[in-house]
Design an enzyme around this catalytic site. Sequence first.
Site, PDB file in Angstrom:
ATOM      1  N   LYS A 214       0.858  -1.189   0.000  1.00 45.00           N
ATOM      2  CA  LYS A 214       0.000   0.000   0.000  1.00 45.00           C
ATOM      3  C   LYS A 214       0.891   1.235   0.000  1.00 45.00           C
ATOM      4  O   LYS A 214       1.633   1.480   0.953  1.00 45.00           O
ATOM      5  CB  LYS A 214      -0.923   0.024   1.211  1.00 45.00           C
ATOM      6  CG  LYS A 214      -1.929   1.169   1.159  1.00 45.00           C
ATOM      7  CD  LYS A 214      -2.852   1.171   2.355  1.00 45.00           C
ATOM      8  CE  LYS A 214      -3.992   2.172   2.142  1.00 45.00           C
ATOM      9  NZ  LYS A 214      -3.525   3.532   1.813  1.00 45.00           N
ATOM     10  N   ARG A 219      -3.896   8.370  -5.686  1.00 42.26           N
ATOM     11  CA  ARG A 219      -4.640   7.342  -6.417  1.00 42.26           C
ATOM     12  C   ARG A 219      -5.013   7.887  -7.788  1.00 42.26           C
ATOM     13  O   ARG A 219      -5.525   9.008  -7.918  1.00 42.26           O
ATOM     14  CB  ARG A 219      -5.893   6.979  -5.619  1.00 42.26           C
ATOM     15  CG  ARG A 219      -6.809   5.931  -6.276  1.00 42.26           C
ATOM     16  CD  ARG A 219      -6.438   4.552  -5.866  1.00 42.26           C
ATOM     17  NE  ARG A 219      -7.394   3.558  -6.393  1.00 42.26           N
ATOM     18  CZ  ARG A 219      -8.416   3.059  -5.704  1.00 42.26           C
ATOM     19  NH1 ARG A 219      -8.649   3.473  -4.460  1.00 42.26           N
ATOM     20  NH2 ARG A 219      -9.196   2.149  -6.239  1.00 42.26           N
ATOM     21  N   ARG A 237      -9.235  10.028  -7.321  1.00 44.68           N
ATOM     22  CA  ARG A 237     -10.283   9.216  -6.722  1.00 44.68           C
ATOM     23  C   ARG A 237     -11.599   9.980  -6.629  1.00 44.68           C
ATOM     24  O   ARG A 237     -12.660   9.379  -6.529  1.00 44.68           O
ATOM     25  CB  ARG A 237      -9.861   8.715  -5.330  1.00 44.68           C
ATOM     26  CG  ARG A 237      -9.514   9.815  -4.363  1.00 44.68           C
ATOM     27  CD  ARG A 237      -9.050   9.223  -3.037  1.00 44.68           C
ATOM     28  NE  ARG A 237     -10.148   8.567  -2.359  1.00 44.68           N
ATOM     29  CZ  ARG A 237     -10.007   7.525  -1.561  1.00 44.68           C
ATOM     30  NH1 ARG A 237      -8.819   7.001  -1.375  1.00 44.68           N
ATOM     31  NH2 ARG A 237     -11.044   7.015  -0.941  1.00 44.68           N
ATOM     32  N   GLU A 266      -1.408   4.099  -8.549  1.00 45.95           N
ATOM     33  CA  GLU A 266      -0.966   5.117  -7.603  1.00 45.95           C
ATOM     34  C   GLU A 266       0.321   5.716  -8.134  1.00 45.95           C
ATOM     35  O   GLU A 266       1.141   5.018  -8.749  1.00 45.95           O
ATOM     36  CB  GLU A 266      -0.708   4.458  -6.246  1.00 45.95           C
ATOM     37  CG  GLU A 266      -0.572   5.420  -5.097  1.00 45.95           C
ATOM     38  CD  GLU A 266      -1.797   5.423  -4.200  1.00 45.95           C
ATOM     39  OE1 GLU A 266      -1.777   6.147  -3.199  1.00 45.95           O
ATOM     40  OE2 GLU A 266      -2.776   4.721  -4.506  1.00 45.95           O
ATOM     41  N   PHE A 306      -2.078  -1.422 -10.035  1.00 40.18           N
ATOM     42  CA  PHE A 306      -2.510  -2.606  -9.293  1.00 40.18           C
ATOM     43  C   PHE A 306      -3.802  -3.218  -9.811  1.00 40.18           C
ATOM     44  O   PHE A 306      -4.237  -4.251  -9.323  1.00 40.18           O
ATOM     45  CB  PHE A 306      -2.628  -2.324  -7.794  1.00 40.18           C
ATOM     46  CG  PHE A 306      -3.416  -1.104  -7.422  1.00 40.18           C
ATOM     47  CD1 PHE A 306      -4.804  -1.084  -7.489  1.00 40.18           C
ATOM     48  CD2 PHE A 306      -2.765   0.029  -6.971  1.00 40.18           C
ATOM     49  CE1 PHE A 306      -5.512   0.030  -7.138  1.00 40.18           C
ATOM     50  CE2 PHE A 306      -3.471   1.162  -6.605  1.00 40.18           C
ATOM     51  CZ  PHE A 306      -4.863   1.163  -6.685  1.00 40.18           C
ATOM     52  N   ARG A 377     -16.937  -0.130  -0.532  1.00 37.43           N
ATOM     53  CA  ARG A 377     -15.924  -0.508   0.443  1.00 37.43           C
ATOM     54  C   ARG A 377     -16.386  -1.815   1.071  1.00 37.43           C
ATOM     55  O   ARG A 377     -17.420  -1.862   1.737  1.00 37.43           O
ATOM     56  CB  ARG A 377     -15.795   0.580   1.505  1.00 37.43           C
ATOM     57  CG  ARG A 377     -14.578   0.459   2.399  1.00 37.43           C
ATOM     58  CD  ARG A 377     -14.632   1.498   3.504  1.00 37.43           C
ATOM     59  NE  ARG A 377     -14.726   2.846   3.014  1.00 37.43           N
ATOM     60  CZ  ARG A 377     -13.706   3.604   2.632  1.00 37.43           C
ATOM     61  NH1 ARG A 377     -12.486   3.100   2.668  1.00 37.43           N
ATOM     62  NH2 ARG A 377     -13.889   4.837   2.201  1.00 37.43           N
ATOM     63  N   LYS A 383      -7.397  -2.942   3.920  1.00 37.05           N
ATOM     64  CA  LYS A 383      -6.103  -2.300   4.155  1.00 37.05           C
ATOM     65  C   LYS A 383      -5.654  -2.546   5.605  1.00 37.05           C
ATOM     66  O   LYS A 383      -6.476  -2.615   6.526  1.00 37.05           O
ATOM     67  CB  LYS A 383      -6.173  -0.800   3.869  1.00 37.05           C
ATOM     68  CG  LYS A 383      -7.164  -0.032   4.716  1.00 37.05           C
ATOM     69  CD  LYS A 383      -7.255   1.422   4.261  1.00 37.05           C
ATOM     70  CE  LYS A 383      -8.340   2.167   5.055  1.00 37.05           C
ATOM     71  NZ  LYS A 383      -8.513   3.552   4.598  1.00 37.05           N
TER      72      LYS A 383
END
Length: 510
Positions: A214, A219, A237, A266, A306, A377, A383
């Site tokens: 991470k 982002r 984002r 990112e 990613f 989410r 995370k």
Amino acid sequence: MRLATIMETSAAVSATRSRTDKTALLADTLRLAGAEGEDRLIEIVADYLAGTLPQRTVGVSWRGLRSLPDPATQPTLTVLEVDEALTRLRSLSGQGSAGARGAAVRDLFSRATEQEQRWLVGLITGELRQGAGDGVLLPAIARAADVPETLVRRAVMLAGLTGPVAAAALTGGAPALEQISLEVGRPLRPMLAGSEPDVAAAVPGDRELAVETKLDGIRLQIHLDREAEHPVRLFTRSLDEITDRLPEVVEAVLSLPAARAVLDGEVIALRPDGRPEPFQVTGARTASSADPAELARTTPVTTYLFDLLHLDGRDLVDEPATTRWEEIDRLAPGLVVDRLLTADIQEAESFFGQVLDRGHEGVVVKDPQAPYAAGRRGAGWVKVKPRRTADLVVTAVEWGSGRRKGRLSNIHLAARDPDSGELVMVGKTFKGMTDAMLAWQTERFLELETSRDDWVVRVRPEQVVEIAYDGVQTSRRYPGGIALRFARVLRYRDDKTADEADTLDSLRTP
């Protein structure tokens, strides 16, 4: 449709805590807008009900709205008239624009009643919070159009914005929603991660999961279309376009062997030894007004990828993560973040330690079978960071004393109530602030000031701050019923909006 109708609905929604009642009120008003059969009207009504300005900004600050003309005595403004006026206001630029902007503000507000003036000020400044977030607005759209809520949610995920989806649902029903798909060049909502306090909680050890580095950067959602006028477009984002700020990222994307693609990633500024610069260094690449080419030379950012959502005509959002990873590993092998597939908790914890040793923020544990759940989410991504943190909103600041005299110091912190959407105070802190941060926040919060007394400056709830804390305890002092223990400032988050702040529920979760 009169603006007063939207205001009446907003007031009614704000006055109730019942999610069912909120949904019914919003659906009734959306249905009225749909009856007029005009897509643009429906889009604006949906945005206004959510307290969102379709133009995002119109070039007018709080100070520009402090002195308003005498209000009208009767409500006559329509929703479309207001939208047209705000669109014209946003278009004003160049020499003489300040005077023209002031005249435009006076013209609009002179036609508004006192209640409409207050509502418009809240809409323009982003202070209009009515408890009509996605949790109630999307079910309301489904109810107003008599379509399945799952269709609405998927359409919003792919379209990014709620207004066009509301228009499609109310004028075309389910068939129109089913036609909404991923479009290269149009940002969709990013997938979000839940959180766990440690690796053991995120990796149960009963099945293989992916553990990814991470990064603490910006982002980016990256769109590549070599046949378009602008082949590469970069979105944050919050779906704001920042392509012109990151020329080295554009160059990296153009080197990929694909004609059309949508990627998730990112960017981060690295030191010569490969360790990350502080977030403020990376963040300056999108906040600075300096020449982007010069910034790219003096403070370059490195691109990491990613996820892959589309590749050369093939949508991948519904494919399992393993399929998306296989494709992105083939497409951009040198740009993909480090990833470990394992079911072993000790191996995952060792990887976590290595990531921290390299100076990065933590890891994201991902389910290899999960689709790309844009805008949500959930359990697909989790995370893990080495401390408990929360993104909260600053609602007021207190003047400092001693060596901090003359500077704004102690910040009031608020989390979102997940039911009402309102911001609820959960603590204060003056810890973790450097002298440079104190100077910056004094200037920043005076710009956001709405009122003050001898000790406290109240501000527009726009600035998000990342707070580290040791735990949560019950509290009678704060209206949320909880208080943060040993809260300290990590950084200010200019890449997040107040709507993305953490909720009371997330703070209460152990």
